[in-house]
Design an enzyme around this catalytic site. Structure first.
Site, PDB file in Angstrom:
ATOM      1  N   ASP A 196     100.675  36.710  20.312  1.00 34.20           N
ATOM      2  CA  ASP A 196     100.781  38.009  20.979  1.00 34.20           C
ATOM      3  C   ASP A 196      99.735  38.934  20.367  1.00 34.20           C
ATOM      4  OD1 ASP A 196     101.696  39.880  22.764  1.00 34.20           O
ATOM      5  OD2 ASP A 196     103.662  40.156  21.852  1.00 34.20           O
ATOM      6  N   ARG A 224     115.946  35.869  37.357  1.00 43.49           N
ATOM      7  CA  ARG A 224     117.324  36.198  37.746  1.00 43.49           C
ATOM      8  C   ARG A 224     117.905  35.025  38.530  1.00 43.49           C
ATOM      9  NH1 ARG A 224     120.486  40.037  37.118  1.00 43.49           N
ATOM     10  NH2 ARG A 224     118.939  41.396  36.194  1.00 43.49           N
ATOM     11  N   LYS A 240     111.504  35.627  32.485  1.00 46.31           N
ATOM     12  CA  LYS A 240     112.934  35.791  32.765  1.00 46.31           C
ATOM     13  C   LYS A 240     113.112  35.659  34.258  1.00 46.31           C
ATOM     14  CE  LYS A 240     113.823  38.913  28.974  1.00 46.31           C
ATOM     15  NZ  LYS A 240     113.920  40.275  28.556  1.00 46.31           N
ATOM     16  N   ARG A 275      98.576  51.235  24.894  1.00 46.09           N
ATOM     17  CA  ARG A 275      99.723  50.924  25.768  1.00 46.09           C
ATOM     18  C   ARG A 275     100.054  52.088  26.695  1.00 46.09           C
ATOM     19  NH1 ARG A 275     103.417  48.638  20.956  1.00 46.09           N
ATOM     20  NH2 ARG A 275     102.109  50.123  19.858  1.00 46.09           N
ATOM     21  N   GLN A 276      99.507  53.271  26.373  1.00 38.40           N
ATOM     22  CA  GLN A 276      99.750  54.438  27.243  1.00 38.40           C
ATOM     23  C   GLN A 276      98.565  54.574  28.197  1.00 38.40           C
ATOM     24  OE1 GLN A 276     101.343  57.944  25.385  1.00 38.40           O
ATOM     25  NE2 GLN A 276     101.860  56.787  23.549  1.00 38.40           N
ATOM     26  N   ASP A 306      97.750  71.998   2.538  1.00 35.27           N
ATOM     27  CA  ASP A 306      98.342  72.374   3.833  1.00 35.27           C
ATOM     28  C   ASP A 306      98.256  71.248   4.863  1.00 35.27           C
ATOM     29  OD1 ASP A 306      95.669  72.319   4.388  1.00 35.27           O
ATOM     30  OD2 ASP A 306      95.519  74.379   5.118  1.00 35.27           O
ATOM     31  N   GLY A 307      97.738  70.073   4.460  1.00 40.34           N
ATOM     32  CA  GLY A 307      97.708  68.930   5.381  1.00 40.34           C
ATOM     33  C   GLY A 307      96.365  68.699   6.051  1.00 40.34           C
ATOM     34  N   GLU A 308      95.444  69.658   5.931  1.00 44.42           N
ATOM     35  CA  GLU A 308      94.117  69.443   6.544  1.00 44.42           C
ATOM     36  C   GLU A 308      93.381  68.339   5.786  1.00 44.42           C
ATOM     37  OE1 GLU A 308      91.880  73.072   6.753  1.00 44.42           O
ATOM     38  OE2 GLU A 308      93.198  73.931   8.266  1.00 44.42           O
TER      39      GLU A 308
END
Ligand code: R5P
Length: 300
Positions: free
Chosen positions: A223, A199, A197, A96-97, A37-39
């Protein structure tokens, strides 16, 4: 001398073996299976009672499943009577959150911090965590949290394999400057900068390397994460447009989702190097040495 045992989760066994060997410690075994069942079914198949346990697991690819596995295992290790628990999470998911970018969003890294605090580890280590907006990580993970770096190991690999003159280190964005700085120092104090970047008109954006002319130069790009590969592909294309000669791409966490690896191969780089925080076709460098020295420092 206290007894140390090293255990690796399903995304950390390779590092547990390397770290255990360097520490000259016992390398134990863990059983991690799935019920129909995924447990998850988790069993520590070694004696941990009274011992110092180092548990290693990364949280990539299937981060949610890896988090559950990691937290359940750490809780189990404590429950089985370990004397001291060192948790090593080479790749920390959800970093990143770290901010509420839109109203109502979860700041998931804080929730993850609370979960780690609930399983009572004595020391928590990670490697080059994506800490851009969190200024004080101990607020997330407690005072025994350590953010190690694998950039020196990447630099050693570059030094040992290439004799490049006219070298410059470039990070693909503002946030990567911290890693570019370490890489540049380790490559003998060469110049470093980041791509930016600017402008230059209502419709026009100019991409340049801040303050450095890369024309005719060999470039080492660094990175923290390569996920889809989009950031690095753009970065390398821009460097070539700016006249860079050879390009080596390095990263700490080669997550490489989907077609990322093939996209990077198409760039015809001089080399493409990642570490083993996440196992991938480019994991040529191990972060075991900095993990071992951090653990040794705590064992004294
Ligand atoms: C972003 O801030 C990170 O440092 C990486 O540049 C980013 O996560 C890479 O993602 P991708 O490979 O999907 O462009």
């Amino acid at each position: 001398m206290r007894e140390v045992i090293v255990l690796g989760g399903s995304q950390g066994e390779h590092l547990a073996i390397k770290v255990g060997s360097l520490l000259e410690a016992e390398i134990g075994s863990l059983e991690v299976e799935k019920f129909p069942d995924g447990e998850l079914y988790i069993r520590v198949d070694s004696e941990v009672e009274g011992k110092t346990v180092v548990y290693i697991n990364s949280l990539q690819r299937r981060p949610n499943e890896s988090i559950v596995e990691t937290l359940y295992t750490l809780d189990l290790i404590r429950d089985l009577g370990a004397r001291e628990v060192h948790a090593v999470i080479p790749y920390m998911a959800y970093a990143r959150q770290d901010s509420r970018f839109k109203p109502g969003e979860a700041i998931s890294i804080y929730s993850l911090g609370k979960l780690f605090n609930s399983v009572r580890v004595d020391y928590l280590y990670t490697v080059d965590m994506h800490l851009h907006r969190v200024k004080d990580p101990s607020k997330l993970f407690g005072s025994n949290f350590e953010n190690l770096t694998g950039v020196r190991e990447l630099a050693r690999h570059v030094r040992e394999h290439f004799r490049l003159e006219n070298l410059v280190v470039v990070g693909p964005d503002e946030e990567s400057e911290q890693w570019a700085k370490i890489m540049a120092e380790e490559l003998g104090g060469v110049e470093y900068s980041v791509l930016e970047k600017k402008r230059v008109g209502p419709e026009d954006v100019e991409i340049r390397v801040r303050g450095v002319d890369v024309r005719g130069k060999n470039v080492v790009v660094v990175d923290d994460i390569i996920s889809t590969g989009g950031t690095i592909v753009e970065c390398v294309k821009s460097l070539r447009k700016l006249g860079a000669k050879e390009v080596i791409v390095t990263c700490i966490h080669p997550i490489l989702v989907g077609r990322a690896y093939n996209k990077l191969l198409r760039l015809r780089l001089l080399d493409l190097i990642g570490t083993d925080t996440v196992l991938s076709p480019i994991s040529k460098v191990s972060v075991a040495p900095p993990i071992v020295s951090a653990i040794r420092g705590r064992l004294k």
